[in-house]
Each structure stands twice: as structure tokens, then as C-alpha cells.
Design a protein around this motif. Structure first.
Motif, PDB file in Angstrom:
ATOM      1  N   ILE A 196     -35.086  49.610  24.286  1.00  0.00           N
ATOM      2  CA  ILE A 196     -34.217  51.138  23.996  1.00  0.00           C
ATOM      3  C   ILE A 196     -35.582  51.750  23.817  1.00  0.00           C
ATOM      4  O   ILE A 196     -36.340  52.561  24.458  1.00  0.00           O
ATOM      5  CB  ILE A 196     -33.697  51.045  22.445  1.00  0.00           C
ATOM      6  CG1 ILE A 196     -32.647  50.657  23.125  1.00  0.00           C
ATOM      7  CG2 ILE A 196     -33.919  52.547  22.610  1.00  0.00           C
ATOM      8  CD1 ILE A 196     -31.659  50.683  22.294  1.00  0.00           C
ATOM      9  N   GLY A 197     -36.975  51.419  22.960  1.00  0.00           N
ATOM     10  CA  GLY A 197     -37.700  51.820  22.990  1.00  0.00           C
ATOM     11  C   GLY A 197     -38.922  51.994  23.488  1.00  0.00           C
ATOM     12  O   GLY A 197     -39.119  52.903  24.791  1.00  0.00           O
ATOM     13  N   ALA A 198     -38.929  51.044  24.995  1.00  0.00           N
ATOM     14  CA  ALA A 198     -39.971  50.867  25.956  1.00  0.00           C
ATOM     15  C   ALA A 198     -38.939  51.630  27.202  1.00  0.00           C
ATOM     16  O   ALA A 198     -39.887  51.848  27.624  1.00  0.00           O
ATOM     17  CB  ALA A 198     -40.023  49.236  26.340  1.00  0.00           C
ATOM     18  N   ILE A 199     -37.319  51.652  27.186  1.00  0.00           N
ATOM     19  CA  ILE A 199     -37.138  52.593  27.993  1.00  0.00           C
ATOM     20  C   ILE A 199     -37.035  54.060  28.430  1.00  0.00           C
ATOM     21  O   ILE A 199     -37.919  54.783  28.607  1.00  0.00           O
ATOM     22  CB  ILE A 199     -35.757  52.322  27.752  1.00  0.00           C
ATOM     23  CG1 ILE A 199     -35.533  50.632  28.748  1.00  0.00           C
ATOM     24  CG2 ILE A 199     -34.820  52.834  29.161  1.00  0.00           C
ATOM     25  CD1 ILE A 199     -33.924  50.537  28.925  1.00  0.00           C
ATOM     26  N   GLY A 200     -37.286  54.467  26.794  1.00  0.00           N
ATOM     27  CA  GLY A 200     -36.868  55.947  26.342  1.00  0.00           C
ATOM     28  C   GLY A 200     -39.096  56.369  26.830  1.00  0.00           C
ATOM     29  O   GLY A 200     -38.911  57.312  26.684  1.00  0.00           O
ATOM     30  N   ASN A 201     -39.786  55.407  26.849  1.00  0.00           N
ATOM     31  CA  ASN A 201     -41.788  55.721  26.765  1.00  0.00           C
ATOM     32  C   ASN A 201     -41.189  56.387  27.804  1.00  0.00           C
ATOM     33  O   ASN A 201     -42.096  56.665  28.655  1.00  0.00           O
ATOM     34  CB  ASN A 201     -42.309  54.736  26.399  1.00  0.00           C
ATOM     35  CG  ASN A 201     -42.673  55.339  24.319  1.00  0.00           C
ATOM     36  OD1 ASN A 201     -42.029  55.841  24.193  1.00  0.00           O
ATOM     37  ND2 ASN A 201     -42.565  53.714  24.039  1.00  0.00           N
ATOM     38  N   ALA A 202     -40.823  55.569  28.827  1.00  0.00           N
ATOM     39  CA  ALA A 202     -40.617  54.891  30.429  1.00  0.00           C
ATOM     40  C   ALA A 202     -40.082  56.588  30.799  1.00  0.00           C
ATOM     41  O   ALA A 202     -39.926  56.799  32.023  1.00  0.00           O
ATOM     42  CB  ALA A 202     -40.762  54.429  30.690  1.00  0.00           C
ATOM     43  N   THR A 203     -39.389  56.845  30.072  1.00  0.00           N
ATOM     44  CA  THR A 203     -38.220  58.257  30.431  1.00  0.00           C
ATOM     45  C   THR A 203     -38.605  59.311  30.132  1.00  0.00           C
ATOM     46  O   THR A 203     -38.510  60.925  30.447  1.00  0.00           O
ATOM     47  CB  THR A 203     -36.677  57.628  30.704  1.00  0.00           C
ATOM     48  OG1 THR A 203     -36.865  58.206  29.387  1.00  0.00           O
ATOM     49  CG2 THR A 203     -36.447  57.056  31.800  1.00  0.00           C
ATOM     50  N   THR A 204     -39.529  59.076  29.150  1.00  0.00           N
ATOM     51  CA  THR A 204     -39.567  60.414  28.753  1.00  0.00           C
ATOM     52  C   THR A 204     -41.230  61.169  28.426  1.00  0.00           C
ATOM     53  O   THR A 204     -41.900  60.416  28.407  1.00  0.00           O
ATOM     54  CB  THR A 204     -39.434  60.627  26.979  1.00  0.00           C
ATOM     55  OG1 THR A 204     -38.584  59.693  26.149  1.00  0.00           O
ATOM     56  CG2 THR A 204     -39.800  61.501  25.961  1.00  0.00           C
ATOM     57  N   PRO A 205     -41.029  62.646  29.254  1.00  0.00           N
ATOM     58  CA  PRO A 205     -42.424  62.745  29.667  1.00  0.00           C
ATOM     59  C   PRO A 205     -43.397  63.018  28.743  1.00  0.00           C
ATOM     60  O   PRO A 205     -43.248  63.183  27.629  1.00  0.00           O
ATOM     61  CB  PRO A 205     -42.654  64.395  29.915  1.00  0.00           C
ATOM     62  CG  PRO A 205     -40.639  64.966  30.022  1.00  0.00           C
ATOM     63  CD  PRO A 205     -39.369  63.042  29.135  1.00  0.00           C
ATOM     64  N   VAL A 244     -31.843  39.321  17.798  1.00  0.00           N
ATOM     65  CA  VAL A 244     -31.615  40.046  19.281  1.00  0.00           C
ATOM     66  C   VAL A 244     -31.290  41.405  18.878  1.00  0.00           C
ATOM     67  O   VAL A 244     -31.617  42.038  19.692  1.00  0.00           O
ATOM     68  CB  VAL A 244     -29.612  39.757  19.105  1.00  0.00           C
ATOM     69  CG1 VAL A 244     -29.181  40.398  19.529  1.00  0.00           C
ATOM     70  CG2 VAL A 244     -29.366  38.585  20.120  1.00  0.00           C
ATOM     71  N   ALA A 245     -31.508  42.008  17.543  1.00  0.00           N
ATOM     72  CA  ALA A 245     -31.529  43.446  17.356  1.00  0.00           C
ATOM     73  C   ALA A 245     -33.025  44.124  17.784  1.00  0.00           C
ATOM     74  O   ALA A 245     -32.768  45.093  17.972  1.00  0.00           O
ATOM     75  CB  ALA A 245     -31.191  44.160  16.004  1.00  0.00           C
ATOM     76  N   CYS A 246     -33.878  43.265  17.006  1.00  0.00           N
ATOM     77  CA  CYS A 246     -35.070  43.700  17.245  1.00  0.00           C
ATOM     78  C   CYS A 246     -35.844  43.408  17.976  1.00  0.00           C
ATOM     79  O   CYS A 246     -36.303  44.743  19.358  1.00  0.00           O
ATOM     80  CB  CYS A 246     -35.969  42.511  16.883  1.00  0.00           C
ATOM     81  SG  CYS A 246     -36.162  42.837  14.952  1.00  0.00           S
ATOM     82  N   VAL A 247     -35.554  42.580  19.586  1.00  0.00           N
ATOM     83  CA  VAL A 247     -35.319  43.012  20.761  1.00  0.00           C
ATOM     84  C   VAL A 247     -34.990  44.330  21.869  1.00  0.00           C
ATOM     85  O   VAL A 247     -35.431  44.723  22.638  1.00  0.00           O
ATOM     86  CB  VAL A 247     -35.032  41.761  21.853  1.00  0.00           C
ATOM     87  CG1 VAL A 247     -34.830  41.789  23.222  1.00  0.00           C
ATOM     88  CG2 VAL A 247     -35.181  40.297  20.944  1.00  0.00           C
ATOM     89  N   THR A 248     -33.810  43.930  20.816  1.00  0.00           N
ATOM     90  CA  THR A 248     -32.757  45.517  21.506  1.00  0.00           C
ATOM     91  C   THR A 248     -33.032  46.258  20.936  1.00  0.00           C
ATOM     92  O   THR A 248     -33.796  47.708  22.266  1.00  0.00           O
ATOM     93  CB  THR A 248     -31.230  45.544  20.941  1.00  0.00           C
ATOM     94  OG1 THR A 248     -30.770  44.197  21.179  1.00  0.00           O
ATOM     95  CG2 THR A 248     -30.559  46.882  21.081  1.00  0.00           C
TER      96      THR A 248
END
Length: 305
Positions: free
Chosen positions: A80-89, A72-76
Motif C-alpha cells: 500500500i505504501g508503494a502504491i501511495g508513493n507512486a500515485t501521490t504527487p 501478510v500484514a507486512c507485505v500488504t
């Protein structure tokens, strides 16, 4: 496992709860922490050496299984990393929103736009009239109306035609010159200040005629067609029904034949002799002929003066 356990080889939780590999006979040194291929079954048959007895099922609440929490921790973390990459310019330049490019309308000129104005019309004026269809204008040129003819000044209706033309262009005129005649005059269609054609107006009035229309029709076909219609609708001017005007040049008075006893060439009568002198005559005489008595010495037309 020396007690004759019948558990198959596999990964099982040992006495400490850690996943350890059972080779079918005994525990091995391979644990989940040092062997990447460790299996993570939820429910396993535990070997007898664990103290739980072979064949017993170890059942733990899934919330207490550290393997589940690890997954669960790895998936979380990955989520979060994928979401950050998508939103961070990617760069500072991408961080700023790009302004929408708009096409600006052309800036208005500091000076207000002025509407195009037509070239002012310079009107001409009659300065010396010849007759109803020709005259000299203020520009020094002599104009002749095209394809329409009016009587000469000393002909019937000549005076009326000249007066009609003077009145028609009294406020000025424009000339659409399209030819030059044999006298060097500018042949034109003439328009008054209101834009009406003098050529057509003369034809309709009955003061103009079509004497030259067919001969010179090719020079201005458009005007010729207008005149065709105008002559068809023309009226009979009053001047054509009145008596002929008095000619401008008076005819010379008729002279009477000299008397049979008067010498030809003198007035008053002088008797016929071989010769006469002024002392015999005693008064001036007008020499009207060859002066046979040679009385007009100075040639001024009067003898014995």
C-alpha cells in the motif's frame, strides 16, 4: 530435555504455541519475540517436554499461525505504501496537471490585411509632334523612337507615318527610355495604353525602316531582335505606291531675265539711262537689285513711294 529426546537443535513451538529455541537437550530463553533469528517452520518435530511427545509433528492450519499473518500484514502494508508513493504527487505543483503548451497562431491584426497594390502608371500624352518617330510629350521631354526610323514630315509617307503614331498613342503612352541621342532627345521604346510597342508596330506597318537598327543595336539588343522579326513580316504601305506629296515649302518662282532695254534691278522696267529721278518716273517701283538710280531712299524695297 532430560527425558532423552532425540530432537535436533532448532526452533519449535512450545506448550504455549510460541516459537522457542531447543538446543538439542532443553528449551532456551530465546523465543521468536525476543530473537530475530528465530526460524518459522510450518511443520516441526516437537520435543517431548511440550507434552506432545518427541518426534510428533505439530500441524496447525496455516490460517491460525500468527507468523503467516504477520508476514501478510507486512507485505500488504509495504504494498500500500508503494502504491501511495507512486500515485501521490511530490508537491502541490505536481498535483496540478501541466497544461499542454500550444503555439498560438499570430493574432490577426485589427485592421484587415490589404493586398499589395502596384504603383499606378502615369501615362504621357503627345503635345507637339515633329514626325512619325519624334515628338514632345506632356512631361516637357522630347522623345525619339529607338532603332526605327520614319520619313520626315515633307518626305514620301511622312504624313501617313505621323498619323499612324498619333492614333497609336492617342490614349496615352509609357516610354522605356534607354539612351539619349546627340540632340538631347530621350531614346525609348514606347508602349500605348494596352502595352503594345509603337516601335514594333511601325516596323510591321511598312511606315518605319531600319536605317539606324544596325548602328545602335547594342543599345537595346532585345528590342533589336523584335524589330528584326517585325521588318521581316512588314507590309508595303499604300503611301509608297502613290505620288510624292507636295512639299511644305514652295519653291520660289523663276524670274525672267530683264529686257535688253531695261535697267537691271527695277520692276516694272525702267529705261537705261545715266540717271533717273522719281519725278521723271511718276510711279512707285520695286527695287530688286542694286538700285543704280538710288530711288529707294529709305531702304524699304520700294522706290518713288
Amino acid at each position: 530435555m532430560s527425558d532423552g529426546s532425540s530432537a535436533d537443535a532448532g526452533w519449535y513451538p512450545d506448550a504455549q504455541g510460541e516459537m522457542r529455541y531447543w538446543d538439542g537437550h532443553a528449551w532456551t530463553a530465546h523465543t521468536a519475540s525476543n530473537y530475530i533469528h528465530a526460524q518459522k517452520p510450518v511443520d516441526q518435530v516437537v520435543p517431548a517436554s511440550t507434552g506432545l511427545g518427541i518426534g510428533e509433528v505439530v500441524t496447525k492450519p496455516w490460517t491460525k499461525r500468527w507468523q503467516v499473518w504477520l508476514v501478510v500484514a507486512c507485505v500488504t502494508f509495504l504494498g500500500i505504501g508503494a502504491i501511495g508513493n507512486a500515485t501521490t504527487p511530490d508537491s502541490d505543483s505536481d498535483a496540478q496537471p501541466k497544461p499542454t503548451e500550444t503555439v498560438e497562431p499570430a493574432q490577426a491584426s485589427e485592421q484587415p490585411a490589404t493586398e499589395p497594390t502596384s504603383t499606378p502608371v502615369v501615362l504621357l500624352f503627345m503635345t507637339d509632334q515633329k514626325d512619325g518617330d519624334s515628338w514632345v510629350a506632356s512631361d516637357g521631354k522630347e522623345y525619339r523612337l529607338g532603332l526605327v526610323n520614319t520619313p520626315e514630315a515633307n518626305e514620301k509617307c511622312g504624313k501617313e507615318a505621323a498619323a499612324f503614331t498619333r492614333k497609336f498613342i492617342a490614349s496615352g503612352f509609357e516610354a522605356d527610355v534607354y539612351a539619349t541621342d546627340t540632340y538631347g532627345r530621350s531614346v525609348a521604346e514606347v508602349f500605348n495604353k494596352e502595352g503594345k510597342s509603337l516601335n514594333v508596330a511601325l516596323a510591321k506597318s511598312g511606315l518605319g525602316d531600319d536605317r539606324y537598327l544596325d548602328e545602335f543595336r547594342h543599345e537595346n539588343p532585345e528590342l533589336a531582335l523584335e524589330l528584326d522579326s517585325a521588318f521581316l513580316d512588314s507590309s508595303v504601305h499604300d503611301c509608297k505606291t502613290t505620288a510624292a506629296p507636295v512639299p511644305l515649302v514652295e519653291k520660289p518662282a523663276k524670274t525672267t531675265a530683264p529686257k535688253s532695254d531695261c535697267m537691271a534691278g527695277y520692276s516694272p522696267c525702267l529705261p537705261i539711262r545715266a540717271d533717273m529721278n522719281c519725278p521723271e518716273i511718276g510711279h512707285p517701283v520695286t527695287v530688286t537689285g542694286s538700285d543704280p538710280y538710288r530711288l529707294d531712299r529709305d531702304g524699304d524695297g520700294t522706290g518713288c513711294d
